[in-house]
Design a protein around this motif. Structure first.
Motif, PDB file in Angstrom:
ATOM      1  N   PRO A   2     -37.898 -26.386 -11.813  1.00  0.00           N
ATOM      2  CA  PRO A   2     -38.413 -27.649 -11.277  1.00  0.00           C
ATOM      3  C   PRO A   2     -39.441 -28.245 -12.243  1.00  0.00           C
ATOM      4  CG  PRO A   2     -39.571 -25.821 -10.266  1.00  0.00           C
ATOM      5  CD  PRO A   2     -38.548 -25.218 -11.210  1.00  0.00           C
ATOM      6  N   PHE A   4     -43.289 -30.361 -12.740  1.00  0.00           N
ATOM      7  CA  PHE A   4     -44.642 -30.286 -12.161  1.00  0.00           C
ATOM      8  C   PHE A   4     -44.715 -30.988 -10.798  1.00  0.00           C
ATOM      9  CE2 PHE A   4     -45.667 -30.562 -16.824  1.00  0.00           C
ATOM     10  CZ  PHE A   4     -46.457 -29.443 -16.955  1.00  0.00           C
ATOM     11  N   LEU A   5     -44.102 -32.177 -10.739  1.00  0.00           N
ATOM     12  CA  LEU A   5     -44.231 -33.022  -9.540  1.00  0.00           C
ATOM     13  C   LEU A   5     -42.945 -32.946  -8.725  1.00  0.00           C
ATOM     14  CD1 LEU A   5     -45.876 -36.172 -11.265  1.00  0.00           C
ATOM     15  CD2 LEU A   5     -47.023 -34.171 -10.292  1.00  0.00           C
ATOM     16  N   PHE A   6     -42.447 -31.703  -8.546  1.00  0.00           N
ATOM     17  CA  PHE A   6     -41.093 -31.496  -8.011  1.00  0.00           C
ATOM     18  C   PHE A   6     -40.888 -32.084  -6.627  1.00  0.00           C
ATOM     19  CE2 PHE A   6     -43.788 -28.039  -6.760  1.00  0.00           C
ATOM     20  CZ  PHE A   6     -43.450 -27.800  -5.432  1.00  0.00           C
ATOM     21  N   ASP A   7     -41.957 -32.249  -5.835  1.00  0.00           N
ATOM     22  CA  ASP A   7     -41.764 -32.740  -4.463  1.00  0.00           C
ATOM     23  C   ASP A   7     -42.355 -34.139  -4.269  1.00  0.00           C
ATOM     24  OD1 ASP A   7     -44.397 -32.055  -4.673  1.00  0.00           O
ATOM     25  OD2 ASP A   7     -44.470 -30.776  -2.890  1.00  0.00           O
ATOM     26  N   VAL A   8     -42.528 -34.881  -5.355  1.00  0.00           N
ATOM     27  CA  VAL A   8     -43.144 -36.211  -5.262  1.00  0.00           C
ATOM     28  C   VAL A   8     -42.071 -37.293  -5.404  1.00  0.00           C
ATOM     29  CG1 VAL A   8     -44.774 -37.796  -6.360  1.00  0.00           C
ATOM     30  CG2 VAL A   8     -45.313 -35.345  -6.225  1.00  0.00           C
ATOM     31  N   LEU A  24     -43.000 -41.483 -17.321  1.00  0.00           N
ATOM     32  CA  LEU A  24     -43.788 -40.244 -17.362  1.00  0.00           C
ATOM     33  C   LEU A  24     -43.680 -39.478 -16.050  1.00  0.00           C
ATOM     34  CD1 LEU A  24     -47.120 -41.391 -19.059  1.00  0.00           C
ATOM     35  CD2 LEU A  24     -45.560 -39.658 -19.945  1.00  0.00           C
ATOM     36  N   GLY A  27     -40.438 -37.842 -15.976  1.00  0.00           N
ATOM     37  CA  GLY A  27     -40.450 -36.718 -16.899  1.00  0.00           C
ATOM     38  C   GLY A  27     -41.162 -35.523 -16.299  1.00  0.00           C
ATOM     39  N   ALA A  28     -42.243 -35.784 -15.570  1.00  0.00           N
ATOM     40  CA  ALA A  28     -43.029 -34.701 -14.975  1.00  0.00           C
ATOM     41  C   ALA A  28     -42.365 -34.135 -13.724  1.00  0.00           C
ATOM     42  CB  ALA A  28     -44.433 -35.195 -14.648  1.00  0.00           C
ATOM     43  N   VAL A 190     -51.837 -38.831 -10.502  1.00  0.00           N
ATOM     44  CA  VAL A 190     -51.794 -37.375 -10.241  1.00  0.00           C
ATOM     45  C   VAL A 190     -53.151 -36.926  -9.681  1.00  0.00           C
ATOM     46  CG1 VAL A 190     -51.261 -35.101 -11.172  1.00  0.00           C
ATOM     47  CG2 VAL A 190     -50.044 -37.096 -12.031  1.00  0.00           C
ATOM     48  N   PRO A 373     -44.017 -27.284 -21.776  1.00  0.00           N
ATOM     49  CA  PRO A 373     -44.437 -26.376 -20.705  1.00  0.00           C
ATOM     50  C   PRO A 373     -43.538 -25.144 -20.718  1.00  0.00           C
ATOM     51  CG  PRO A 373     -43.362 -28.351 -19.790  1.00  0.00           C
ATOM     52  CD  PRO A 373     -43.201 -28.399 -21.285  1.00  0.00           C
ATOM     53  N   HIS A 374     -44.019 -24.077 -20.135  1.00  0.00           N
ATOM     54  CA  HIS A 374     -43.223 -22.846 -20.136  1.00  0.00           C
ATOM     55  C   HIS A 374     -42.697 -22.454 -18.757  1.00  0.00           C
ATOM     56  CE1 HIS A 374     -45.172 -22.685 -24.037  1.00  0.00           C
ATOM     57  NE2 HIS A 374     -44.260 -21.820 -24.398  1.00  0.00           N
ATOM     58  N   GLU A 375     -43.427 -22.829 -17.710  1.00  0.00           N
ATOM     59  CA  GLU A 375     -43.032 -22.405 -16.354  1.00  0.00           C
ATOM     60  C   GLU A 375     -42.266 -23.502 -15.622  1.00  0.00           C
ATOM     61  OE1 GLU A 375     -43.944 -19.304 -15.638  1.00  0.00           O
ATOM     62  OE2 GLU A 375     -45.106 -19.220 -17.506  1.00  0.00           O
ATOM     63  N   VAL A 376     -42.379 -24.727 -16.094  1.00  0.00           N
ATOM     64  CA  VAL A 376     -41.681 -25.842 -15.447  1.00  0.00           C
ATOM     65  C   VAL A 376     -40.888 -26.576 -16.529  1.00  0.00           C
ATOM     66  CG1 VAL A 376     -43.503 -26.150 -13.719  1.00  0.00           C
ATOM     67  CG2 VAL A 376     -43.541 -27.523 -15.812  1.00  0.00           C
ATOM     68  N   TRP A 378     -39.727 -30.269 -18.295  1.00  0.00           N
ATOM     69  CA  TRP A 378     -39.907 -31.719 -18.440  1.00  0.00           C
ATOM     70  C   TRP A 378     -38.528 -32.350 -18.335  1.00  0.00           C
ATOM     71  CZ3 TRP A 378     -44.426 -34.359 -18.504  1.00  0.00           C
ATOM     72  CH2 TRP A 378     -44.369 -35.728 -18.768  1.00  0.00           C
TER      73      TRP A 378
ATOM     74  N   TYR B 202     -49.258 -28.730  -9.374  1.00  0.00           N
ATOM     75  CA  TYR B 202     -48.223 -27.702  -9.198  1.00  0.00           C
ATOM     76  C   TYR B 202     -48.831 -26.456  -8.568  1.00  0.00           C
ATOM     77  CZ  TYR B 202     -44.171 -24.812 -10.441  1.00  0.00           C
ATOM     78  OH  TYR B 202     -43.068 -23.987 -10.418  1.00  0.00           O
ATOM     79  N   TYR B 211     -48.876 -21.768 -18.406  1.00  0.00           N
ATOM     80  CA  TYR B 211     -49.310 -21.971 -19.789  1.00  0.00           C
ATOM     81  C   TYR B 211     -48.549 -23.156 -20.370  1.00  0.00           C
ATOM     82  CZ  TYR B 211     -48.857 -21.314 -24.856  1.00  0.00           C
ATOM     83  OH  TYR B 211     -48.802 -21.524 -26.210  1.00  0.00           O
ATOM     84  N   ILE B 212     -49.256 -24.078 -21.001  1.00  0.00           N
ATOM     85  CA  ILE B 212     -48.605 -25.251 -21.586  1.00  0.00           C
ATOM     86  C   ILE B 212     -49.083 -25.460 -23.012  1.00  0.00           C
ATOM     87  CG2 ILE B 212     -48.201 -27.736 -21.380  1.00  0.00           C
ATOM     88  CD1 ILE B 212     -49.011 -27.182 -18.319  1.00  0.00           C
TER      89      ILE B 212
END
Lengths: 415, 421
Positions: A2, A4-8, A24, A27-28, A190, A373-376, A378, B202, B211-212
C-alpha cells in the motif's frame, strides 16, 4: 504494497494551480478522483502534445500531472451536477479545490456548508493571491507569479562591468510556481490528516500561490531584513549582495558543468591533487600557493576559477564529474531532463517507470517516484484518465445511479 | 523529532514540521557547526549598524570570524520553531545519550554523509531496537541506493543534474542562467517534510514505523516530467525559451524593462481578450492594428518585433503603476519584485502576514517567513511549540537532558566535563 495514504480519498477540482498537489497525493497512495467539466479540463489544452496532435486526449502536460488519478466529468454548475458533487464531497476525506476564485461559494458550498456535508472533510483551497486582500482578483500565470513572488529577480545573468544589466530577470520554466504551491499544500493536507487522527475533525486550508512562491526564495529576504542589502542576480549562482566567483563553465562538447568548492578542511588540497591527476593543475602545485595565506583575495580566486575552467574545458560534460565526486569534490553536469534516463543511479532506484497507454497500444516512460520508501509503495500508474473514463465506475458503481439516470445525465451533458 | 540535519535542504524539513506543532530537537555540536550559523547576514549588535555586505563563499566562512554563532539571520529563519541541544555524536557517550533521545522520539531525520549513522551503530536496525515504531528518514544528496551513494549534493548540484538549470535561461547560444538560489534546497526541505508527514500518518493508521531514502536530486527530476515526455515522444530535446511560454501559446509573454534601475514587469497575454485589454491600456497605438499582431498565432510568429514594441512602451513607465493599470484592465502582469518590494511594499503579502515577528533569545525579535498555509481551526505558524525563532546553540540542553531525559545535575555536569554535551 500500500501507499502512505492508503485509506485517504481525495476529490480534486483543479486546474494547473492544484494538479501537481493531486499528483503527489496519488503518488503517496491516496485514491484521487479528478472531476472535470464535460468535454474535459482546460489543462488538457496545455502542450506539449503527443506527436504534436493538439487534442484533449493527447496533452503530455495533462498526462504528467494527472497520472495515478481516476477521472469523471461533471457539470458542477447545473443543479443536478451540484447535487452529485455534494454526494462525492460527502464521501471523501480531502477536497482539493483550485478552481477560479469563489466557484464553490457561488454554488452554496462555502466552508460552513462543506462542514455540514462532511464534518471530517479537509478542504484545501488554492487561489492565486488569497481569498481576500487588495490583490485577490489579480490575474496571473506561472510567469507572473515567479515575478511577483521574487524568484525572477534572483535568476538571470551577470551584470555588466558597470553593474547594470543588459538581460532581463529570468523565470525558470516548467510551472514551478505551481510545483512550489503543490508541495506546500500537500504538507498542509497531510498535517491536517494527522490532526484529524487526534481530534476527529476536518479543517480548511487556504493557500495563496503568491505567498507560497514568496517564501521560496533564499537569502534575499534575510539580507533585506537584517541589513537592508539588496541581492543581485548572477549567472548560475546565488543572487547575493556582491558578484561572487563563477561556478558554471563550458565543457569540451559545448555543454556546461557546475563546479562548487568543497568547504570541508582539506577540500582545497584534494581538489588541486585531482586537477593535477588530470594534468590540469597549471601552477597550483607551485611554491607560490602552498601556504593558505597566499590563497586569499580576489586575484587568487579568479586564477583558481580559471584553472578549474581550463580543466572542465578539456573534457566532455559527462566525462569528468564522477571522478571528482568520488573524491568528495562537488561537481556536476548541467543535464537536460531526458539525459537522466541513461544514468545507472536512477535505473537502480527505479526513478523512471513504464506506464501503459492501452488505447495507444503503447507503453511510455514517465518519472515515477521522488523518493525511495522501503515499507510502502509510491504509486506509479495508471496513466492519466481519459475524459469521463470512470463515470460508470463512480456514478453507477459508487453512487448507485441506474442506467436510465446515467443515460439522462449524459444526454443533458451533466456528465 | 530528533533532527540531525543542517543547511537548508536538511534543516528546512523539520522547520516545516515545527510550524505544524511538532517538537523538534535540533542536535548540534560546537566543533562541527552548521555553516549557516556563521553565514551573513547577521543581526546588528547596535542599532543602525550594518554588517559589511560581501559575496557568500562557504569555503571562506569560519566560526572564528564571527563574534557569536547565534546572530545569523538566515539560520534564524531556517531553524525557527526548533529546540536546540548540544551533543557530541562523535563521543561514545554522546551516542548513548542520543539513543535515549531516540527512545522518546517519533522520527529521526539526518543528512549526514553515507554510512555515518551505521558506523556509529545507529542504523535503522539499531534505531528499531531502541524504538520499534521509529520513523527514520535519511536525506542524502543522491540517495543511499545506487552507485553515487558517496556523492555530494548542494542545491546548485541537484538543480544542474536534474535538468532544472538547463531549462532556465535565454535560448542557446546563451548559457543556462540556472537558479539564483538553492531552489532544490527548498524542494529538498519540502520532500523531507512531506515524507515525514506521510510516514507519521501511516504510523497513526497502522502503528508501523519505517525507513525512507529521500534524496535531494529526485524531487528535481520529478518536476521535469513534461519535458521528458516531449523529448521521448516527440524526439524534441529540451530547449530554453527565456521568459517565453514554452508550451502554451502566449504573446507577449516576458519581462519588459521599466523606468528605474533594473526594473522589469512581467506581462503574460494568453488570449485575444487579454490582448485587446493590453491594446486599450497602451492607448491603441497604430502598430497594434498591424497584420503581424492580429491573432495569437501571428503574435507568436512575430514575437521579436512585438517584444521590442512593448518594451518601447514600458521603458518609461513606473512598474507598479503599470501593474495596477494592466491588472485593472484584466491583463496578467506583475512587477519583478525584489525582496525589498515584497517586504516593504507588497500589500497582498502584508495582508497575508507572510512575515511574523518571532523572539530570539540573543538577537531579540525579528521577522521570520511564516509558512504559507492558513488553517480555519488549527493553530499553525513558524514559531511552532517554542513560539520562538531559531535556538541559540545548546539553548534547550537543560530541558532535554533535565526534563525530558531526567538526568541529574551531577550527571549533566560530568557529561559537560567529558566533552559530551
Amino acid at each position: 504494497m500500500p501507499g502512505f495514504l492508503f485509506d485517504v480519498k481525495v476529490l480534486e477540482l483543479a486546474d494547473e494551480k492544484g494538479e501537481f498537489c493531486g499528483k503527489l497525493l496519488a503518488g503517496a497512495g491516496a485514491e484521487v478522483l479528478k472531476v472535470e467539466p464535460p468535454g474535459g479540463n482546460a489543462t488538457r489544452s496545455l502542450g506539449p502534445f503527443y506527436h504534436d496532435e493538439d487534442d484533449p486526449e493527447r496533452s503530455l502536460y495533462f498526462w504528467h500531472y494527472n497520472f495515478g488519478k481516476r477521472g469523471v466529468t461533471l457539470d458542477i454548475h447545473a443543479p443536478e451536477g451540484t447535487a452529485l458533487l455534494k454526494k462525492l464531497i460527502a464521501e471523501c476525506d480531502v477536497l482539493l479545490d483550485a478552481l477560479p476564485l469563489d466557484t464553490l461559494e457561488k454554488l452554496g458550498l462555502d466552508w460552513d456548508a462543506l462542514q455540514q456535508l462532511n464534518p471530517r472533510l479537509i478542504y484545501a483551497c488554492i487561489t492565486p493571491f488569497g481569498r481576500s486582500g487588495p490583490w485577490r482578483d489579480y490575474k496571473a500565470n506561472d510567469l507572473v507569479h515567479l515575478a511577483l513572488g521574487g524568484p525572477m529577480m534572483c535568476c538571470g545573468y551577470d551584470p555588466k562591468a558597470d553593474g547594470s544589466y543588459d538581460t532581463p530577470p529570468i523565470a525558470p520554466q516548467m510551472w514551478h510556481a505551481y510545483h512550489i504551491t503543490g508541495n506546500q499544500t500537500f504538507i498542509a493536507i497531510v498535517g491536517a490528516l494527522i490532526g484529524r487522527e487526534t481530534h476527529g475533525n476536518g479543517d480548511m486550508i487556504e493557500m495563496a500561490v503568491h505567498q507560497a512562491v514568496s517564501v521560496c526564495t533564499e537569502i534575499d529576504v534575510p539580507n533585506w531584513i537584517y541589513n537592508q542589502t539588496a541581492c543581485y542576480r548572477q549567472t548560475g549562482r546565488h543572487a547575493q549582495p556582491a558578484v561572487g566567483p563563477d561556478v558554471q563553465f563550458p565543457t569540451q562538447d559545448g555543454r556546461y558543468s557546475i563546479i562548487l568548492p568543497n568547504p570541508f578542511p582539506g577540500g582545497y588540497e584534494t581538489l588541486v591533487d585531482f586537477l593535477d591527476s588530470k594534468g590540469q593543475a597549471a601552477d597550483l602545485k607551485s611554491e607560490a600557493y602552498q601556504d593558505a595565506a597566499d590563497r586569499r583575495g580576489r586575484a587568487f580566486a579568479t586564477h583558481f576559477a580559471e584553472v578549474q575552467a581550463g580543466c572542465v574545458a578539456a573534457f566532455d560534460m559527462e566525462e569528468i564529474w564522477r571522478d571528482a565526486q568520488s573524491l568528495g569534490i562537488p561537481w556536476s553536469p548541467i543535464r537536460k531532463p531526458e539525459e537522466n534516463l541513461d544514468d545507472r543511479q536512477w535505473q537502480m532506484r527505479k526513478t523512471f517507470c513504464e506506464v501503459d497507454h492501452p488505447e495507444l497500444d503503447e507503453s511510455l516512460t514517465y518519472i515515477g517516484a521522488p523518493m525511495l520508501p522501503h515499507e510502502v509503495e509510491w504509486r506509479t500508474g495508471p496513466r492519466a484518465p481519459l475524459i469521463g473514463e470512470h463515470n460508470d465506475e463512480v456514478y453507477a458503481g459508487q453512487l448507485g445511479l441506474d442506467a436510465d439516470e446515467m443515460a439522462r445525465l449524459r444526454e443533458r451533458k451533466i456528465i | 523529532m530528533a533532527d540531525l540535519t543542517w543547511l537548508l535542504a536538511g534543516a528546512g524539513g523539520p522547520r516545516l514540521l515545527a510550524s505544524l506543532g511538532a517538537e523538534i530537537l535540533r542536535v548540534e555540536w560546537r566543533e562541527r557547526l552548521d555553516f549557516l550559523r556563521y553565514m551573513p547576514p547577521f543581526a546588528p549588535t547596535k542599532k543602525d549598524e550594518h554588517a559589511q555586505a560581501g559575496a557568500m563563499e562557504l569555503s571562506s566562512l569560519s566560526k572564528d570570524s564571527v563574534q557569536s554563532v547565534n546572530r545569523g539571520g538566515y539560520f534564524n529563519d531556517i531553524n525557527a520553531g526548533k529546540k536546540g541541544l548540544s551533543l557530541n555524536m562523535g563521543h561514545p557517550k554522546g551516542r548513548e545519550l542520543f539513543k535515549r533521545i531516540v527512545a522518546v522520539s517519533d522520527v529521526v531525520v539526518e543528512a549526514f554523509t553515507a554510512e555515518t549513522m551505521r558506523k556509529w551503530g545507529l542504523g535503522y536496525e539499531q534505531l528499531k531496537e531502541i524504538k520499534p515504531d521509529i520513523i527514520y528518514i535519511q536525506q542524502p544528496g543522491w540517495g543511499y541506493k545506487g552507485p553515487y551513494v558517496k556523492f555530494a549534493s548542494y542545491g546548485p548540484i541537484a538543480q544542474a543534474v536534474s535538468g532544472l538549470t538547463e531549462q532556465s535561461g535565454l535560448p542557446s547560444p546563451h548559457p543556462p542562467a540556472g537558479w539564483g538560489y538553492s531552489y532544490m534546497d527548498w524542494s529538498g526541505a519540502y520532500y523531507c517534510a512531506l515524507t515525514m508527514l506521510c510516514a507519521i500518518y501511516y504510523k497513526k493508521r497502522t502503528g508501523k514505523g519505517q525507513y525512507i531514502d529521500c534524496s535531494q536530486v529526485e524531487p528535481g527530476i520529478y518536476m521535469t516530467g513534461t519535458a521528458l515526455l516531449d523529448a521521448l515522444i516527440n524526439k524534441r530535446p529540451s530547449q530554453r525559451t527565456g521568459n517565453r511560454s514554452p508550451n502554451t501559446p502566449a504573446a507577449p509573454h516576458g519581462a519588459y524593462r521599466c523606468q528605474g534601475d533594473d526594473r522589469w514587469i512581467a506581462i503574460a497575454v494568453t488570449s485575444d481578450e487579454e490582448w485587446r485589454a493590453l491594446v486599450r491600456v497602451m492607448g491603441q497605438p497604430d502598430w497594434t492594428r498591424d497584420a503581424r499582431f492580429d491573432s495569437l498565432a501571428a503574435r507568436i510568429i512575430n514575437q521579436d518585433a512585438l517584444d521590442r514594441l512593448v518594451t518601447d512602451w514600458t521603458t518609461d513607465k513606473d512598474p507598479f503603476a503599470l501593474q495596477q493599470d494592466l491588472q485593472r484592465a484584466g491583463v496578467p502582469a506583475g512587477v519583478c519584485q525584489t525582496a525589498q518590494d515584497r517586504i516593504e511594499r507588497d500589500p497582498q503579502l502584508r495582508h497575508l502576514e507572510w512575515l511574523i515577528p518571532l523572539p530570539h533569545s540573543e538577537i531579540g525579535t525579528w521577522p521570520v517567513k511564516d509558512v504559507p498555509f492558513h488553517f480555519a481551526t488549527a493553530t499553525v505558524n513558524q514559531g511552532g511549540p517554542t513560539e520562538r525563532a531559531a535556538p541559540c546553540y545548546g539553548e534547550d540542553s537543560d530541558y532535554v537532558y533535565g526534563e525530558l531525559l531526567q538526568l541529574s545535575q551531577a550527571e549533566r555536569d560530568a557529561l559537560v566535563e567529558e566533552g559530551v554535551i
